[in-house]
Design an enzyme around this catalytic site. Structure first.
Site, mmCIF file in Angstrom:
data_model
loop_
_atom_site.group_PDB
_atom_site.id
_atom_site.type_symbol
_atom_site.label_atom_id
_atom_site.label_comp_id
_atom_site.label_asym_id
_atom_site.label_seq_id
_atom_site.Cartn_x
_atom_site.Cartn_y
_atom_site.Cartn_z
ATOM 1 N N HIS A 109 15.247 22.922 57.411
ATOM 2 C CA HIS A 109 14.360 22.457 56.348
ATOM 3 C C HIS A 109 13.439 21.323 56.794
ATOM 4 O O HIS A 109 12.777 20.706 55.963
ATOM 5 C CB HIS A 109 15.185 22.014 55.134
ATOM 6 C CG HIS A 109 14.461 22.171 53.839
ATOM 7 N ND1 HIS A 109 14.275 23.391 53.230
ATOM 8 C CD2 HIS A 109 13.863 21.268 53.027
ATOM 9 C CE1 HIS A 109 13.605 23.227 52.103
ATOM 10 N NE2 HIS A 109 13.339 21.946 51.960
ATOM 11 N N GLU A 131 14.166 9.847 37.558
ATOM 12 C CA GLU A 131 13.087 10.231 38.467
ATOM 13 C C GLU A 131 11.777 10.244 37.679
ATOM 14 O O GLU A 131 11.743 9.962 36.485
ATOM 15 C CB GLU A 131 13.338 11.605 39.105
ATOM 16 C CG GLU A 131 14.366 11.588 40.211
ATOM 17 C CD GLU A 131 14.283 12.808 41.128
ATOM 18 O OE1 GLU A 131 13.250 13.533 41.080
ATOM 19 O OE2 GLU A 131 15.228 13.036 41.902
ATOM 20 N N ASP A 137 17.354 16.267 45.702
ATOM 21 C CA ASP A 137 16.959 17.200 44.645
ATOM 22 C C ASP A 137 17.320 18.635 45.015
ATOM 23 O O ASP A 137 17.821 19.391 44.190
ATOM 24 C CB ASP A 137 15.456 17.103 44.387
ATOM 25 C CG ASP A 137 15.069 15.822 43.670
ATOM 26 O OD1 ASP A 137 15.961 15.174 43.086
ATOM 27 O OD2 ASP A 137 13.881 15.462 43.694
#
Length: 524
Positions: free
Chosen positions: A96, A275, A162
């Protein structure tokens, strides 16, 4: 022994692999030469696994991919590289990274996914508070850690990212930030022990007490000092449910003041998750109003907005944990007590209740949609920064309201964090001033039909933002940093550069590890 395999696998194609086989050299022989029990992939198979990453903007040819059985295999790969003149080693989790950080051109890539199930054991720290922990593999995915901890023990890690399709070792090598970090700090502040394979080929257990210099070096160390093979992660009782809330603001000052108030409160006096994000003031389904509602039955009513509002709007995203045994009235009262202090636009409040695990896996649905429409496989020129409270207003006026006022074809996150929750002994660097600083994440997605020039424009805009920060003396640091010169890295680390260099000399003096970061060059 590594010299044994180099002549046969320098060419990354089927013809070279066939030639090697014809010569009687198989990957089994390579495994023996590296003295590992796991599998070795060369040629096209290696490139398929480790030649690209999620960023999709880099393509390299590794010499081989090592699929280890355990830490001794990883140590074997490092020792083999040490015996060579030029080989490097990179650990790859779930691929990633954005800018090739987990790649090793012409080197060895360690596929950590094969070690994912090597460790899973829940225990309790010695002492009076009986704090729970779980020992997990560095190659384990956080989503798997979550599911198993909750289903088998009713426990869960305290701090998250997240997106949970990331490896434990990968996020700990950077920081690991989400809406719980204001309370518990990043994931690097929520581990007490590590097993690490260093750049010297040693397998070392380290903690705040034992081999502490290695422990703090590796946390946030961008893979420069060691490969994490096991982590001891702190746990807490997992709630059953989450009240998930979004509220909309037209004024950035009110948005930031409310967010800062929430993250500065004591545990019971705030939400459990805080957030925020910026979105376009318009009907664009990817960048605008439709991105805010939490349920298909919810509708964003733009008539609730004052005519004076600007090109972008702001949304606070909040989460409150609770138990199945808590009454609805109790939860409602807690929410209203907190919400009542906030200055969002009336009528632009959205909320749903959902199971805790589903809340933490909320990005999973976005992943599925992106895979369906093809944007998961396209380039992702993301930009992540930490910006000081002092400068976040200027950043809003120039970046959010001007440079990206039409959106980035993906989320634009912005929310506050607290310096006191970060341990300055780790290798992570954050802005220099103040207790409060912000994370900003421009998470760009590229349509499958987009031209190469559109990706180049996105990258250029990222560079423009960074150059603006430098030119205007903005107190910022790149998160998940990517630089091309050591001069830029020296500026990034500032007065911590000398410590970083000293640690490199201790734990990876030949600069074997993580060459894709482009911080140090391989030493002979």
């Amino acid at each position: 022994m590594i010299a044994y395999i180099e002549p046969y696998f320098l060419e990354n194609d089927a013809e070279a692999a066939s030639a090697a086989t014809a010569a009687g050299k198989s990957t089994d022989g390579v495994s023996e030469s590296l003295n590992i029990q796991g599998e070795i992939l060369c040629g096209g198979a290696a490139a398929d696994i480790a030649g690209r990453d999620f960023g999709g903007m880099n393509c390299v040819k590794p010499l081989a991919v090592v699929r280890p059985v355990g830490p001794e295999d990883i140590a074997g790969a490092v020792k083999a590289a040490l015996r060579s003149d030029k080989l490097t080693v990179a650990a790859r989790g779930n691929g990633h990274s954005i800018n090739g950080q987990a790649m090793a051109e012409g080197g060895l890539v360690v596929d950590m996914s094969t070690t994912a199930e090597n460790h899973f054991e829940v225990g309790y720290l010695s002492g009076g508070d009986a704090t729970a922990f779980v020992d997990v593999s560095g190659g384990a995915l956080w989503e798997d850690v979550l599911k198993r901890c909750v289903s088998e023990y009713g426990l869960a890690p305290r701090s998250w990212t997240d997106y949970l399709g990331l490896t434990v070792g990968g996020t700990l090598s950077n920081a690991g930030v989400s809406g719980q970090a204001f309370r518990y700090g990043p994931q690097t502040s929520n581990v007490t022990e590590l097993d690490v394979v260093t750049g010297n080929g040693d397998v070392v257990t380290c903690s705040e007490i034992e081999n502490s210099e290695l422990f703090f070096s590796v946390l946030g160390g961008l893979g420069q000092f060691g490969i994490i093979t096991r982590a001891r992660v702190l746990l807490q009782p997992a709630p059953d449910m989450v009240r998930w809330i979004r509220v909309v603001y037209t004024e950035f000052d009110e948005f930031t003041q409310d967010a800062e108030w929430l993250v500065s409160q004591k545990n019971e006096s705030s939400f459990d998750y805080v957030e925020g994000f910026v979105f376009v003031n318009g009907a664009d389904p990817v960048n605008g109003w439709p991105t805010v509602p939490l349920h298909p039955d919810h509708e964003f009513d733009p008539t609730r907005l004052p005519q004076s509002c600007g090109s972008v709007l702001y949304c606070l995203e909040l989460g409150l944990h609770y138990r199945d045994s808590d009454s609805n009235s109790t939860i409602d009262k807690r929410v209203e007590r907190l919400i009542g202090r906030l200055r969002f636009n009336e009528g632009l409040r959205f909320e749903v209740d959902l199971p805790y695990v589903d809340f933490l896996l909320r990005v999973k649905r976005s992943e599925e949609i992106a895979k369906e429409n093809g944007t998961w496989e396209t380039p992702h020129p993301w930009l992540n920064l930490f910006v000081s409270k002092r400068d976040i207003g200027d950043f809003n006026r120039t970046v959010f309201k001007e440079l990206v006022k039409n959106g980035v074809n993906g989320p634009m996150l912005v929310y506050p964090l607290l310096r006191s929750r970060w341990d300055d002994r780790t290798s992570v660097v954050i802005p220099e001033e103040g207790e409060i600083f912000y994370i900003v994440a421009l998470l760009r997605f590229v349509p499958p039909c987009a031209k190469v020039s559109s990706v180049e424009k996105m990258v250029a805009q990222n560079q423009e933002i960074v150059h603006w920060c430098v030119k205007n003396g903005i107190d910022y640091k790149l998160y998940l940093p990517h630089y091309k010169s050591q001069e830029e890295w020296i500026r990034h680390f500032g007065n911590r550069w000398s410590r970083f260099v000293d640690r490199k000399a201790m734990f990876d003096p030949m600069a074997i590890l993580s060459p894709g970061q482009k911080i140090f060059n391989r030493s002979l």
